[in-house]
Design a protein around this motif. Structure first.
Motif, PDB file in Angstrom:
ATOM      1  N   THR A  98       1.105  -8.749  -4.172  1.00 25.55           N
ATOM      2  CA  THR A  98       1.982  -9.883  -4.482  1.00 25.55           C
ATOM      3  C   THR A  98       1.480 -11.137  -3.775  1.00 25.55           C
ATOM      4  O   THR A  98       1.402 -12.220  -4.370  1.00 25.55           O
ATOM      5  CB  THR A  98       3.429  -9.577  -4.059  1.00 25.55           C
ATOM      6  N   TRP A 111      10.789 -14.537  -3.503  1.00 25.68           N
ATOM      7  CA  TRP A 111       9.644 -14.661  -4.396  1.00 25.68           C
ATOM      8  C   TRP A 111      10.116 -14.772  -5.853  1.00 25.68           C
ATOM      9  O   TRP A 111       9.603 -15.578  -6.625  1.00 25.68           O
ATOM     10  CB  TRP A 111       8.692 -13.478  -4.221  1.00 25.68           C
ATOM     11  N   LEU A 143       4.599  -7.138  -9.323  1.00 22.88           N
ATOM     12  CA  LEU A 143       4.052  -6.432  -8.162  1.00 22.88           C
ATOM     13  C   LEU A 143       5.078  -6.355  -7.033  1.00 22.88           C
ATOM     14  O   LEU A 143       5.174  -5.339  -6.334  1.00 22.88           O
ATOM     15  CB  LEU A 143       2.778  -7.121  -7.680  1.00 22.88           C
ATOM     16  N   ALA A 144       5.874  -7.417  -6.873  1.00 23.41           N
ATOM     17  CA  ALA A 144       6.921  -7.429  -5.848  1.00 23.41           C
ATOM     18  C   ALA A 144       7.985  -6.375  -6.152  1.00 23.41           C
ATOM     19  O   ALA A 144       8.469  -5.692  -5.239  1.00 23.41           O
ATOM     20  CB  ALA A 144       7.548  -8.819  -5.759  1.00 23.41           C
ATOM     21  N   SER A 195       2.783 -11.422 -10.244  1.00 26.65           N
ATOM     22  CA  SER A 195       3.120 -11.203  -8.837  1.00 26.65           C
ATOM     23  C   SER A 195       4.590 -10.795  -8.693  1.00 26.65           C
ATOM     24  O   SER A 195       4.929 -10.004  -7.810  1.00 26.65           O
ATOM     25  CB  SER A 195       2.803 -12.434  -7.990  1.00 26.65           C
ATOM     26  N   VAL A 246      11.163 -10.351  -1.294  1.00 28.05           N
ATOM     27  CA  VAL A 246      10.965 -10.198  -2.738  1.00 28.05           C
ATOM     28  C   VAL A 246      11.960 -11.062  -3.517  1.00 28.05           C
ATOM     29  O   VAL A 246      11.605 -11.690  -4.520  1.00 28.05           O
ATOM     30  CB  VAL A 246      11.049  -8.709  -3.141  1.00 28.05           C
ATOM     31  N   TRP A 278       1.708  -3.007  -2.298  1.00 33.75           N
ATOM     32  CA  TRP A 278       2.251  -3.829  -3.379  1.00 33.75           C
ATOM     33  C   TRP A 278       2.569  -5.235  -2.878  1.00 33.75           C
ATOM     34  O   TRP A 278       2.362  -6.218  -3.598  1.00 33.75           O
ATOM     35  CB  TRP A 278       3.487  -3.187  -3.998  1.00 33.75           C
TER      36      TRP A 278
END
Length: 195
Positions: free
Chosen positions: A98, A177, A75-76, A72, A174, A94
């Protein structure tokens, strides 16, 4: 010839996200640093609990969640690269991917907690198990916050709020994350690997 007048202006590099998210990340990482110090203290005081502890856990769930968090995170990054190219639709997609990773993490963790209860891994009488729940529940809360931030960024991306020139909020989501990823990358070996 005046060299100063003929020089091309150079833009100062910008830090991704915004100051607010960096303060939040600093607070999050400071909180986890204190928890890791507590883990080290309890490991020192109760070495037998910590030596036997990882064998009590569902290593498969820990590995699965590590793969999910790292994937993930990738993907971020793709979402940020897409918005920097000006592709808001790809960035949104995307971010959705995520978020699916975050939701998968939560589902795996729910399965793991249920497995723990069925196998008697409860937080009483064992300092390793208590630290396990303390660290993983705290991380779980941060994953939920990260998912909420991703939902906000997805909605803003859906309505065209981000562009190649202005995507601070997407970067902030992001970055948060990634901070949550970083915490898990430390938690995983401490709980599931080290004896």
């Amino acid at each position: 010839m005046d060299l100063a007048a003929s020089a091309v202006p150079v833009e100062a590099p910008t830090v991704p996200g915004n100051r607010g998210i960096w303060v939040g990340i600093l607070c999050e990482l400071s909180e986890f640093a204190l928890m890791f110090l507590a883990w080290a203290w309890f490991r020192h005081v109760h070495p037998d609990d910590f030596h036997a502890g990882p064998a009590m856990l569902n290593a498969g769930a820990g590995i699965a969640n590590t793969v999910v968090m790292l994937t993930s995170g990738y993907l971020a990054v793709r979402a940020v690269l897409a918005i920097r190219r000006g592709d808001g639709i790809a960035a949104r997609n995307w971010l959705i991917a995520t978020l699916c990773g975050g939701l998968a993490f939560l589902l795996i963790k729910a399965f793991e907690f249920r497995w723990n209860i069925e196998h008697g891994v409860v937080g009483t009488g064992n300092s390793f198990v208590a630290m396990y729940y303390y660290l993983t529940f705290n991380h779980l809360v941060h994953v939920v916050w990260g998912c909420l931030g991703l939902i906000w960024a997805i909605l803003r991306a859906q309505f065209g709020a981000y562009s190649a020139a202005d995507h601070e909020g997407l970067e902030a989501a992001v970055l948060y994350w990634h901070a949550t990823d970083l915490a898990w990358i430390v938690i995983f070996p401490l709980l599931y690997v080290l004896h």
